[in-house]
Design a protein around this motif. Structure first.
Motif, PDB file in Angstrom:
ATOM      1  N   ALA A   1      -8.601  -2.998  -4.927  1.00 32.46           N
ATOM      2  CA  ALA A   1      -9.214  -2.576  -3.661  1.00 32.46           C
ATOM      3  C   ALA A   1      -9.542  -3.832  -2.877  1.00 32.46           C
ATOM      4  CB  ALA A   1     -10.478  -1.756  -3.898  1.00 32.46           C
TER       5      ALA A   1
ATOM      6  N   ALA B   1       0.832  -1.204   0.000  1.00 32.36           N
ATOM      7  CA  ALA B   1       0.000   0.000   0.000  1.00 32.36           C
ATOM      8  C   ALA B   1       0.866   1.253   0.000  1.00 32.36           C
ATOM      9  CB  ALA B   1      -0.915   0.006   1.220  1.00 32.36           C
TER      10      ALA B   1
ATOM     11  N   SER C   1     -11.952   1.133  -0.642  1.00 28.50           N
ATOM     12  CA  SER C   1     -12.643   2.075  -1.521  1.00 28.50           C
ATOM     13  C   SER C   1     -12.014   2.143  -2.911  1.00 28.50           C
ATOM     14  CB  SER C   1     -12.608   3.469  -0.888  1.00 28.50           C
ATOM     15  OG  SER C   1     -11.297   4.024  -1.003  1.00 28.50           O
TER      16      SER C   1
ATOM     17  N   LYS D   1      -9.809   3.473   3.513  1.00 27.09           N
ATOM     18  CA  LYS D   1      -9.314   3.742   2.160  1.00 27.09           C
ATOM     19  C   LYS D   1      -9.074   2.463   1.372  1.00 27.09           C
ATOM     20  CE  LYS D   1      -7.701   7.407  -0.247  1.00 27.09           C
ATOM     21  NZ  LYS D   1      -8.333   8.738  -0.348  1.00 27.09           N
ATOM     22  N   VAL D   2      -8.551   1.447   2.033  1.00 22.86           N
ATOM     23  CA  VAL D   2      -8.182   0.216   1.342  1.00 22.86           C
ATOM     24  C   VAL D   2      -9.400  -0.505   0.775  1.00 22.86           C
ATOM     25  CG1 VAL D   2      -8.307  -1.321   3.359  1.00 22.86           C
ATOM     26  CG2 VAL D   2      -6.640  -1.789   1.529  1.00 22.86           C
TER      27      VAL D   2
ATOM     28  N   ALA E   1      -8.381   3.302  -3.102  1.00 27.53           N
ATOM     29  CA  ALA E   1      -7.298   2.496  -2.537  1.00 27.53           C
ATOM     30  C   ALA E   1      -6.054   2.560  -3.426  1.00 27.53           C
ATOM     31  CB  ALA E   1      -7.755   1.044  -2.385  1.00 27.53           C
TER      32      ALA E   1
ATOM     33  N   THR F   1      -3.604   5.136   2.028  1.00 28.51           N
ATOM     34  CA  THR F   1      -3.987   3.742   2.250  1.00 28.51           C
ATOM     35  C   THR F   1      -2.998   3.076   3.194  1.00 28.51           C
ATOM     36  OG1 THR F   1      -4.852   3.660  -0.011  1.00 28.51           O
ATOM     37  CG2 THR F   1      -4.550   1.558   1.122  1.00 28.51           C
TER      38      THR F   1
ATOM     39  N   LEU G   1      -2.966   0.391  -3.865  1.00 28.81           N
ATOM     40  CA  LEU G   1      -2.206  -0.836  -3.627  1.00 28.81           C
ATOM     41  C   LEU G   1      -1.237  -1.073  -4.781  1.00 28.81           C
ATOM     42  CD1 LEU G   1      -5.088  -3.131  -2.258  1.00 28.81           C
ATOM     43  CD2 LEU G   1      -3.301  -1.963  -0.946  1.00 28.81           C
TER      44      LEU G   1
END
Length: 417
Positions: free
Chosen positions: A351, A92, A337, A334-335, A340, A96, A342
């Motif tokens: 996500a 991440a 949504s 956030k992760v 996110a 995030t 990543l």
């Protein structure tokens, strides 16, 4: 959700079995028992740096789960959840990344990311050391879609820091992958956790699975012949009948006025301790709001035993949680949504679609192996107090070496599986 977003699935399985068992023998011989003192001390130092944060995360997460329902049993492994979230955080970036680590109660101005990841690496190393008396294993599996191009650094980090296994699968064939993941978890929890997932989204491209398996035996066992049916008061309107274990002996037991609760510490053979916390009538909400890691620390530092009769329910409970709303209360949003980030995992927009956690707990007497042993204790002649865990209580299972909580739970109704 935009169709250009692919899914990451987070799956966590925890088993705590405090029951009769024949534990596997660890490595034998002088070579296997040799230890590098300096290396061990470094491991402990790194673990102890993150242990207070893990404890804070444990209580924050517990309160978040408990707020969802005060009428259900609760049982989960904060250790399993923390390990999985820090693994995701390796890939991440930006907000995030920050939310994941701060949601785990790390202050990034006081603790460097390198120390956090080293702490988890050393923690996993210690937890997976063979112990002839206590079986505790934890591990991680990474299921990657065969077409997904994963960043080399992310793969290297999860393998090096978390000893993760990686599997290439075709997530389009959802039934096959679902069976593969469930079989993976079932084998590593010795058949106790089955069907961790019962549906799989076809847009999933990555599934991260963490499992933790604990099986221990009481240092001072209960005798099965002393177990009798008794009443457990679920609430003012409901009482259930449950087998109640009973033992007269020397217990680490005291009443904490600050918590308005009885605290019972019971050791396992090995390096783990269970805290059972029984609130005074009407004081459960007070206990849940007040309990901190300092109460546990004080109890461990000033241990003393006294004679008592303890009655305790046999039980087998489980918990299954969708962690998305629970983690959201801790600021981890956030992760999950469209926003996110990543990108440290892959160039494909990702996500976290779902984070599922399933945990199973069994508490029993020690069984045939330990029942053959003779436990002799000197009991004072004065009439000992009787403490009955016959209404809802909390419990925490704590690893003494790493100073980290492994499991936390709340027993509301011991007859509910």
């Amino acid at each position: 959700m935009s169709p250009c977003i692919s899914w990451v699935l987070l799956l966590l399985a925890s088993l705590c079995c405090l029951a009769p068992s024949s534990l596997a023998e660890g490595p034998q011989g002088d070579a296997a028992q040799e230890t590098d003192t300096s290396k061990h001390e470094q491991d402990l130092l790194a673990c102890h740096k993150i242990a207070p944060n893990l404890a804070d995360f444990t209580f924050s997460l517990f309160r978040s789960v408990a707020h969802e329902s005060n009428t259900s049993n609760i049982f989960f492994s904060p250790m399993s959840i923390a390990i999985a979230l820090t693994m995701i955080s390796l890939g991440a970036k930006g907000d995030t990344h920050t939310q994941l680590l701060e949601g785990l109660q790390f202050n990034l101005t006081q603790r460097s990311e390198a120390e956090i990841y080293e702490g988890f690496q050393r923690l996993l190393h210690i937890l997976n050391q063979p112990d002839n008396q206590l079986q505790l294993t934890t591990g991680n599996g990474l299921f990657l879609n065969e077409s997904l191009k994963v960043m080399d650094k992310f793969l290297d980090d999860v393998k090096k820091l978390y000893h993760s296994e990686a599997f290439s699968v075709n997530f389009k064939d959802t039934e096959v992958v679902q069976k593969e993941i469930n079989t993976y978890v079932e084998k590593r929890t010795e058949g106790k956790i089955v069907d961790l997932i019962n549906e799989l989204d076809g847009h999933t491209v990555l599934a991260l699975v963490n499992y933790i398996y604990f099986r221990g035996k009481w240092e001072k066992p209960f005798e099965s012949k002393q177990t009798k049916n008794g009443e457990f008061r679920v609430n003012e309107e409901t009482t259930v009948t449950v087998p109640m274990m009973s033992r007269l002996g020397m217990f680490d037991l005291h009443h904490c006025d600050e918590l308005s609760s009885w605290l019972l510490l019971m050791d396992y053979k090995g390096n783990a301790t269970a805290f059972f916390i029984l609130p005074d009538p009407g004081k459960m909400e007070h206990l849940e709001a007040t309990l901190t890691k300092e109460h546990l620390s004080k109890s461990l530092e000033k241990r003393f035993t006294s004679s008592a009769i303890v009655r305790f329910p046999k039980l087998s409970i489980s918990g299954t949680y969708d962690l998305k709303p629970v983690l959201g209360k801790l600021g981890i949003t956030k992760v999950f949504s469209n926003g996110a980030d990543l990108s440290g995992i892959t160039d494909t927009p990702l996500a976290l679609s779902k984070a599922m956690h399933k945990a199973v707990l069994t508490i029993d007497e020690t069984g045939t192996e330990a029942a053959a042993a003779t436990i002799i204790e000197a009991i004072p002649m004065s009439v000992p107090p009787t403490v009955e865990f016959s209404h809802p209580f909390l419990f925490i299972i704590y690893d003494e070496i790493t100073k980290a909580p492994l499991f936390i739970g709340k027993v509301v109704d011991p007859t509910k599986k």
